[in-house]
Design a protein around this motif. Structure first.
Motif: not given
Length: 204
Positions: A101-119
């Protein structure tokens, strides 16, 4: 509503995402030249490059069977080890509901983790999620900051989007930050920088 947004994002990623979703992956090395059976032993030993290679291959069926269960496994292993590109691909799995199932909240969490590394692709996806109401709390200003940072890093989809939005903006207004303006609310690890002209490459 969410399903419609997810379909729209899915179509966008189908067209552009493969080329960008796992960019900036210093984790790849030469594993993309090896067959899966030779990459797996390195991944089992914890080699981040090998782990990300399996993450990518299984999610896209690149030189390996398309297998979202395997993709979740290896992307998650790469994500918890701090691999920004694996974090971005894991977010994609959660956002589009691939293998579950889609889990936008989990997606947002991991995008944030990667964004913290300037991905830069993760930053762009945070903008899309914010702009489409898929973030925990809609924040147009935050969305613009993510978009602007992605563009500063040379991410072409973000550059194109920013130009499009600026054309639609009212006269006298701009989404770009004026010279000398500081932004204390910039996402962690996202200090202003000159845009990179690095050519986007597929991280397979």
């Amino acid at each position: 509503m969410v399903a419609g947004i997810r379909i729209a994002l899915g179509l966008w990623m189908l067209v552009c995402g493969t080329a960008y979703a796992a960019d900036d992956s210093g984790e790849r090395e030469d594993y993309n030249k090896l067959p899966v059976e030779k990459v797996r032993p390195y991944a089992i030993k914890g080699d981040l490059g090998a782990i990300h290679a399996l993450c990518y291959r299984y999610i896209y069926g690149d030189k390996a069977p398309l297998d979202y269960a395997e993709a979740h496994n290896w992307c998650a292993q790469g994500a918890v080890r701090g691999g920004a590109s694996s974090q971005t691909l894991l977010a994609e799995l959660f956002l589009l509901g691939k293998g579950g199932p889609a889990k936008p909240e989990r997606a947002y969490h991991w995008y944030l983790e990667a964004a913290d590394q300037d991905h830069k692709h993760a930053l762009f996806m945070l903008y899309l999620m914010d702009a489409n109401g898929l973030s925990p709390k809609k924040d147009p200003e935050r969305a613009t900051r993510y978009l602007r940072r992605s563009a500063e890093l040379g991410h072409q989809p973000a550059i194109d989007m920013l130009k499009s939005l600026e054309k639609e903006a009212k006269p006298g207004k701009s989404l770009r930050k004026t010279a000398g303006e500081s932004d204390s609310r910039m996402p962690s690890g996202a200090e202003p920088a000159q845009a990179s002209n690095t050519r986007q490459s597929r991280a397979g």
